[in-house]
Design an enzyme around this catalytic site. Structure first.
Site, mmCIF file in Angstrom:
data_model
loop_
_atom_site.group_PDB
_atom_site.id
_atom_site.type_symbol
_atom_site.label_atom_id
_atom_site.label_comp_id
_atom_site.label_asym_id
_atom_site.label_seq_id
_atom_site.Cartn_x
_atom_site.Cartn_y
_atom_site.Cartn_z
ATOM 1 N N GLN A 282 0.840 -1.195 0.000
ATOM 2 C CA GLN A 282 0.000 0.000 0.000
ATOM 3 C C GLN A 282 0.883 1.256 0.000
ATOM 4 O O GLN A 282 0.381 2.354 0.142
ATOM 5 C CB GLN A 282 -0.917 0.009 1.238
ATOM 6 C CG GLN A 282 -2.006 -1.055 1.239
ATOM 7 C CD GLN A 282 -1.475 -2.469 1.482
ATOM 8 O OE1 GLN A 282 -0.596 -2.678 2.333
ATOM 9 N NE2 GLN A 282 -1.969 -3.431 0.727
ATOM 10 N N HIS A 283 2.206 1.076 -0.113
ATOM 11 C CA HIS A 283 3.113 2.203 0.139
ATOM 12 C C HIS A 283 4.160 2.400 -0.953
ATOM 13 O O HIS A 283 5.358 2.307 -0.668
ATOM 14 C CB HIS A 283 3.843 1.987 1.479
ATOM 15 C CG HIS A 283 2.952 1.670 2.628
ATOM 16 N ND1 HIS A 283 3.349 0.907 3.712
ATOM 17 C CD2 HIS A 283 1.674 2.016 2.882
ATOM 18 C CE1 HIS A 283 2.362 0.787 4.570
ATOM 19 N NE2 HIS A 283 1.327 1.446 4.097
ATOM 20 N N PRO A 284 3.781 2.700 -2.180
ATOM 21 C CA PRO A 284 4.821 3.006 -3.170
ATOM 22 C C PRO A 284 5.507 4.343 -2.845
ATOM 23 O O PRO A 284 4.830 5.335 -2.588
ATOM 24 C CB PRO A 284 4.039 3.089 -4.489
ATOM 25 C CG PRO A 284 2.640 3.370 -4.103
ATOM 26 C CD PRO A 284 2.425 2.784 -2.744
#
Lengths: 109, 503
Positions: free
Chosen positions: B441-443
């Protein structure tokens, strides 16, 4: 074809619930956008063409009897076809468990 | 209040302002509110539509997916070599990905911030200097600890198992107000208790005079010589397709906050930020793995806060355990088999507990231009991270067994659940990376900040090295991964960039 193989418990899947699922899947894919539609179609195509090879059958998934279809998909998901199998399974399962009966079943437990 | 949807536009439109902000998520909303409140004329452009928070909370999860999740949640970073392919989730809606997070708000560890400050010689990035910005955003979005009473049974079982073998857990902080534990933060809160930016920063920006334009896809930055003068793009219809009508927004400054997957695409399409070769590289993802366990007792993990507790006990190994739960259908999809084989597992969903494990990764991802307007992401996991995957999964399985789990479902495609005696012999180390089920969920990191123009895309101020007046204020500027959920850090960094712009 895949949904029927996934949700067949003993014998056949619940036909009314499958119909509801397919209608909702259509709406899901129509509203999701072009790329998800393409990805889903590719996943289904790949599974349809190649999953039967995992049980040594040279045919398409739709030509297999229901139990063989489930077995082919089960075997395929543990190999190279894991990602497309999971993608198809995830969307079908999310929709299947949103059927109004699920809430009723949950409350009855 | 000034909101306009591009869906209704039947002509080309030209606007002008002091600052045009591209993207309305954790970075863009903070920038827009801060600059509008400082008296600047702000126009904010968002590709997605407006969705009222309460209407989102009434949606079925799949309705949320089909309406506002990018690619309906099916975006994939393709694994290269012995790396898993990673499902990367984000949103396209007013409020951006803050609408689909679990609301987790961690400050970055001091060692990460101090490391950035030291290695990049950026003196106002250390933990002391960042404290001011963190404190402001924590107040603005109502960050509070999750009460122990809101922990789900699923979370408590994992904690009980961990504590039996000496692993401590702590309450998470989240941006919530009035949470009653509906367990579906990422699909909208039925009580409107998740304080996503559509409920704070965006209304503040509007009250201060900012114009919010939705359904507007920015395609490129307009430049004259070495200065940016605005952005150009096309309106988007209800089918998420570009219409024939264009918009141009001329501005003294351009702030890009489209997220780590999209800001580089706009820059690349504009022919900007090419000099360092760092644009679109250095993508880190915080690869995350869900482990599920079946208990004899009913667990009903969906009752309680979606995310409530964590453990950074294995922080030195680059691992964090975060509580999480997913809708029934996602639980079922992670179970092996089809037909009768699958049915015997899915009938036990009420007895399933779940926890997440996340890696503080070394990066290794890259963005490529692809057909249409979406990027292609690839990810080559570092050897160090790859070696951590089986260790992470073994530790999580051990914790669940310590809590009394009958069986554990490891995130390996098609694998059968294992029982306690099977764990030691489970062939996790020899399993090929592509067989692990992994999500993110964290690019982060694709326009990294730095003090060396040869190795970074933006200056310490957030401004591009090679063009004046273009700033970046989203997760793409973070120089490395954090090892913690980045929402709060993205907001704090945006505050820091906004402060420079105000002054």
């Amino acid at each position: 074809m895949i949904a029927e193989a996934l949700f067949a418990d003993d014998g056949e899947a619940n036909a009314a619930r499958l119909d509801w699922l397919i209608r909702d899947l259509d709406d899901f894919l129509n509203r999701a956008g072009a790329r998800p539609r393409l990805v889903f179609a590719l996943c289904v195509a790949v599974l349809s063409l190649f999953a039967p090879l995992w049980i040594g059958r040279f045919t398409t998934l739709s030509d297999l009897p229901l139990a063989e279809r489930s077995r082919a998909l089960h075997k395929a998901e543990g190999g190279l076809l894991g990602p497309p199998a999971l993608a198809a399974k995830a969307i079908l399962c999310i929709l299947w468990f949103e059927h109004p009966d699920v809430d009723r079943e949950e409350r009855a437990r | 209040m000034s909101r306009t949807s591009g869906r209704t536009m039947d002509r080309d439109v030209t606007l002008d302002c002091d600052v045009v902000v591209v993207g309305s998520g954790a970075g863009g909303a903070v920038i827009a509110a801060t600059l509008a409140e400082a008296g600047q004329r702000v126009i904010l452009l968002e590709e997605g539509p407006v969705l009222d928070a309460m209407a989102h909370g009434r949606m079925r999860p799949s309705e949320s997916l089909r309406s506002i999740w990018r690619d309906a949640g099916m975006t994939l970073a393709v694994g290269i070599g012995d790396s898993p392919s990673i499902n990367v989730t984000s949103a396209r809606v007013l409020g951006g990905s803050s609408m689909v997070t679990g609301g987790v708000c961690f400050r970055a560890d001091a060692e990460v911030l101090d490391g950035w400050s030291r290695e990049l010689t950026i003196d106002d990035l250390d933990a002391n200097a960042m404290d001011r910005w963190y404190s402001e955003v924590e107040r603005d979005v109502h960050v509070e600890p999750v009460p122990v009473s809101l922990r789900s049974r699923s979370t408590n079982l994992f904690i009980e198992g961990g504590e039996k073998i000496g692993i401590p857990f702590h309450s998470m902080n989240r941006n919530t107000n009035g949470c009653t534990g509906n367990g579906r933060c990422n699909f909208g809160c039925p009580n409107g208790a998740k304080m996503s930016v559509d409920l704070n920063y965006l209304p503040r920006a509007e009250r201060a005079g900012a114009e919010l334009w939705t359904d507007c896809l920015v395609e490129r930055v307009i430049t004259e010589g070495t200065r940016a003068t605005g952005v150009r793009g096309r309106f988007v219809d209800e089918k998420k397709e570009r219409t024939q009508f264009h918009f141009s927004v001329f501005a003294k400054r351009v702030v890009l906050a489209g997220g780590a997957a999209y800001t580089p695409l706009i820059l690349r399409a504009s022919g900007l930020a090419k000099r360092s070769g760092a644009l679109g590289r250095n993508l880190s993802l915080h690869p995350s793995f869900r482990v599920m366990a079946e208990f004899d007792e009913p667990v009903r993990g969906w009752h309680g806060a979606l995310q409530s507790a964590y453990s950074d006990h294995f922080h030195a190994d680059g691992m964090v355990f975060n509580s999480v739960f997913t809708p029934h259908g996602v639980v079922a999809a992670a179970m092996p088999g089809f037909g009768k084989h699958h049915a015997r597992f899915r009938e036990r969903i009420a007895n399933i507990a779940m926890f997440g494990g996340m890696l503080h990764d070394d990066g290794g991802g890259r963005l490529w231009r692809f057909f249409g307007r979406e990027p292609l992401m690839t990810y080559r996991m570092s050897k160090r991270d790859r070696a951590r995957v089986p260790l992470l999964l073994r530790r999580m399985a051990e914790i669940f067994f310590s809590a009394g789990a009958r069986r554990v479902f490891l995130p390996v495609f098609g694998s059968e659940p294992i029982e306690p005696d099977d764990l030691a012999g489970a062939p996790l180390e020899s399993t090929h990376g592509r067989l692990f089920e992994c999500s993110s969920q964290h690019p982060l990191g694709t326009c990294r900040m730095g003090s060396d123009p040869r190795a970074s895309v933006v200056r310490p101020t957030g401004e591009l090295w090679d063009v004046k007046n273009v700033y970046v204020a989203d997760g793409s500027i973070l120089p490395t991964s954090l090892g913690k959920n980045p929402q709060l850090t993205i907001m704090a960094m945006a505050k820091r960039v906004a402060n420079r712009l105000v002054n």
